[in-house]
Design an enzyme around this catalytic site. Structure first.
Site, PDB file in Angstrom:
ATOM      1  N   CYS A  12       6.152  -0.379   7.430  1.00 44.14           N
ATOM      2  CA  CYS A  12       5.760   0.816   6.695  1.00 44.14           C
ATOM      3  C   CYS A  12       6.938   1.282   5.856  1.00 44.14           C
ATOM      4  O   CYS A  12       8.070   1.312   6.344  1.00 44.14           O
ATOM      5  CB  CYS A  12       5.350   1.917   7.683  1.00 44.14           C
ATOM      6  SG  CYS A  12       4.807   3.440   6.879  1.00 44.14           S
ATOM      7  N   LEU A  13       6.663   1.643   4.621  1.00 41.34           N
ATOM      8  CA  LEU A  13       7.736   2.124   3.742  1.00 41.34           C
ATOM      9  C   LEU A  13       8.344   3.420   4.280  1.00 41.34           C
ATOM     10  O   LEU A  13       9.473   3.754   3.929  1.00 41.34           O
ATOM     11  CB  LEU A  13       7.195   2.332   2.317  1.00 41.34           C
ATOM     12  CG  LEU A  13       6.703   1.056   1.615  1.00 41.34           C
ATOM     13  CD1 LEU A  13       6.028   1.404   0.288  1.00 41.34           C
ATOM     14  CD2 LEU A  13       7.844   0.061   1.403  1.00 41.34           C
ATOM     15  N   HIS A  23      -4.256   1.321   7.926  1.00 44.47           N
ATOM     16  CA  HIS A  23      -2.888   1.861   7.997  1.00 44.47           C
ATOM     17  C   HIS A  23      -2.728   3.037   7.019  1.00 44.47           C
ATOM     18  O   HIS A  23      -2.159   4.081   7.368  1.00 44.47           O
ATOM     19  CB  HIS A  23      -1.917   0.710   7.687  1.00 44.47           C
ATOM     20  CG  HIS A  23      -0.483   1.079   7.533  1.00 44.47           C
ATOM     21  ND1 HIS A  23       0.511   0.577   8.359  1.00 44.47           N
ATOM     22  CD2 HIS A  23       0.161   1.860   6.627  1.00 44.47           C
ATOM     23  CE1 HIS A  23       1.686   1.068   7.965  1.00 44.47           C
ATOM     24  NE2 HIS A  23       1.504   1.834   6.910  1.00 44.47           N
ATOM     25  N   GLU A  24      -3.276   2.881   5.800  1.00 45.19           N
ATOM     26  CA  GLU A  24      -3.139   3.938   4.782  1.00 45.19           C
ATOM     27  C   GLU A  24      -3.986   5.162   5.120  1.00 45.19           C
ATOM     28  O   GLU A  24      -3.540   6.297   4.936  1.00 45.19           O
ATOM     29  CB  GLU A  24      -3.546   3.418   3.393  1.00 45.19           C
ATOM     30  CG  GLU A  24      -2.793   2.196   2.891  1.00 45.19           C
ATOM     31  CD  GLU A  24      -1.295   2.292   2.979  1.00 45.19           C
ATOM     32  OE1 GLU A  24      -0.756   3.417   3.034  1.00 45.19           O
ATOM     33  OE2 GLU A  24      -0.646   1.234   3.026  1.00 45.19           O
ATOM     34  N   GLN A  53       2.805   9.911   1.923  1.00 45.95           N
ATOM     35  CA  GLN A  53       4.158   9.348   1.946  1.00 45.95           C
ATOM     36  C   GLN A  53       5.040   9.864   0.810  1.00 45.95           C
ATOM     37  O   GLN A  53       6.263   9.795   0.899  1.00 45.95           O
ATOM     38  CB  GLN A  53       4.096   7.812   1.881  1.00 45.95           C
ATOM     39  CG  GLN A  53       3.482   7.194   3.125  1.00 45.95           C
ATOM     40  CD  GLN A  53       3.370   5.689   2.984  1.00 45.95           C
ATOM     41  OE1 GLN A  53       2.420   5.194   2.391  1.00 45.95           O
ATOM     42  NE2 GLN A  53       4.340   4.955   3.499  1.00 45.95           N
ATOM     43  N   HIS A 112      -2.267   7.334   7.483  1.00 39.76           N
ATOM     44  CA  HIS A 112      -1.279   8.228   6.857  1.00 39.76           C
ATOM     45  C   HIS A 112      -1.932   9.543   6.418  1.00 39.76           C
ATOM     46  O   HIS A 112      -1.353  10.616   6.589  1.00 39.76           O
ATOM     47  CB  HIS A 112      -0.650   7.581   5.614  1.00 39.76           C
ATOM     48  CG  HIS A 112       0.486   6.650   5.890  1.00 39.76           C
ATOM     49  ND1 HIS A 112       1.644   7.049   6.533  1.00 39.76           N
ATOM     50  CD2 HIS A 112       0.679   5.343   5.569  1.00 39.76           C
ATOM     51  CE1 HIS A 112       2.484   6.012   6.596  1.00 39.76           C
ATOM     52  NE2 HIS A 112       1.922   4.960   6.036  1.00 39.76           N
ATOM     53  N   GLY A 171       0.839  -1.192   0.000  1.00 44.46           N
ATOM     54  CA  GLY A 171       0.000   0.000   0.000  1.00 44.46           C
ATOM     55  C   GLY A 171       0.873   1.240   0.000  1.00 44.46           C
ATOM     56  O   GLY A 171       2.063   1.166   0.345  1.00 44.46           O
TER      57      GLY A 171
HETATM   58  O1  GNR Z   1       4.103  -2.706   2.566  1.00 47.60           O
HETATM   59  C1  GNR Z   1       3.462  -2.575   3.613  1.00 47.60           C
HETATM   60  N1  GNR Z   1       3.177  -3.674   4.367  1.00 47.60           N
HETATM   61  C2  GNR Z   1       2.313  -3.662   5.448  1.00 47.60           C
HETATM   62  C3  GNR Z   1       2.300  -4.777   6.282  1.00 47.60           C
HETATM   63  C4  GNR Z   1       1.439  -4.847   7.356  1.00 47.60           C
HETATM   64  C5  GNR Z   1       0.584  -3.791   7.598  1.00 47.60           C
HETATM   65  C6  GNR Z   1       0.589  -2.661   6.800  1.00 47.60           C
HETATM   66  C7  GNR Z   1       1.446  -2.604   5.722  1.00 47.60           C
HETATM   67  S1  GNR Z   1       1.431  -1.211   4.680  1.00 47.60           S
HETATM   68  C8  GNR Z   1       3.062  -1.220   4.071  1.00 47.60           C
HETATM   69  C9  GNR Z   1       3.257  -0.160   2.998  1.00 47.60           C
HETATM   70  C10 GNR Z   1       3.072   1.209   3.616  1.00 47.60           C
HETATM   71  O2  GNR Z   1       3.864   1.754   4.313  1.00 47.60           O
HETATM   72  N2  GNR Z   1       1.925   1.793   3.399  1.00 47.60           N
HETATM   73  O3  GNR Z   1       1.663   2.979   3.965  1.00 47.60           O
HETATM   74 NI    NI Z   2       2.811   3.039   5.773  1.00 49.00          NI
END
Ligand code: GNR
Ligand code: NI
Length: 168
Positions: A92-93, A134-135, A51, A138, A46
């Site tokens: 998270c990236l 999670h997104e 980001q 952000h 995601g």
């Molecule tokens: O790549 C991602 N893997 C992930 C694994 C578990 C819960 C959430 C994520 S999202 C993350 C990519 C990212 O940072 N999205 O904002």
């Molecule tokens: Ni993230």
């Protein structure tokens, strides 16, 4: 298409609240393509516009095995369908190299618009439910490290700050 630069914690720009998307034009389509390319290249499931330093309410997700089912969610909101929580080891990236267990509602109903502005709804469970929450966090300036202890968060912060000094 271009690969966009991903902001990393503790960059204060990750704390900005994103604004609704109001114009569904070619420029938005280019941003979506670039976000998908950036997410795939970084091997993420995601990516939220925040980001890549675009403070608009849109995100892309691809939770498929082979990364061939990209989905875009514009102005997304969700409703909790089930009070039960599920735990995931989240990464998270924008917090590269760190993983922590986070609990979130296990099932949600998402409402969002597509690239043309058409509204759609989707019920999400499992990793999709976790990822979309999670997104959307952000877009509201929140990161998964906000759910863990202050001590753990500060350790992650200082390790990443050291990395950033090295490569700056
Ligand atoms: O790549 C991602 N893997 C992930 C694994 C578990 C819960 C959430 C994520 S999202 C993350 C990519 C990212 O940072 N999205 O904002
Ligand atoms: Ni993230």
């Amino acid at each position: 298409m271009s690969i966009l630069q991903i902001l990393e914690f503790p960059d204060p720009r990750l704390r900005k609240i994103a604004e609704p998307v109001t114009v569904f034009d070619g420029k938005l389509e280019v941003l979506i393509e670039d976000m998908l390319e950036t997410m795939h290249e970084a091997q993420g499931i995601g990516l939220a516009a925040t980001q890549v330093n675009v403070h608009k309410r849109l995100l892309v997700i691809d939770v498929s095995e082979n990364g061939d089912s990209p989905r875009v969610y514009i102005n997304p909101t969700f409703e909790i369908l089930d009070d039960e929580l599920s735990e995931y080891d989240e990464g998270c990236l924008s917090v590269p190299g760190f993983y922590e267990t986070v609990s979130r509602p296990r099932a949600v109903k998402i409402s969002a618009q597509d690239a043309k502005g058409e509204v759609f709804e989707q019920v999400a469970e499992g990793i999709l439910a976790t990822c979309i929450q999670h997104e959307i966090d952000h877009l509201d300036g929140k990161l998964f490290v906000d759910y863990i202890s202050t001590l753990k968060r500060q350790r992650i912060r200082s390790k990443l700050e050291k990395e950033h000094k090295k490569t700056a």
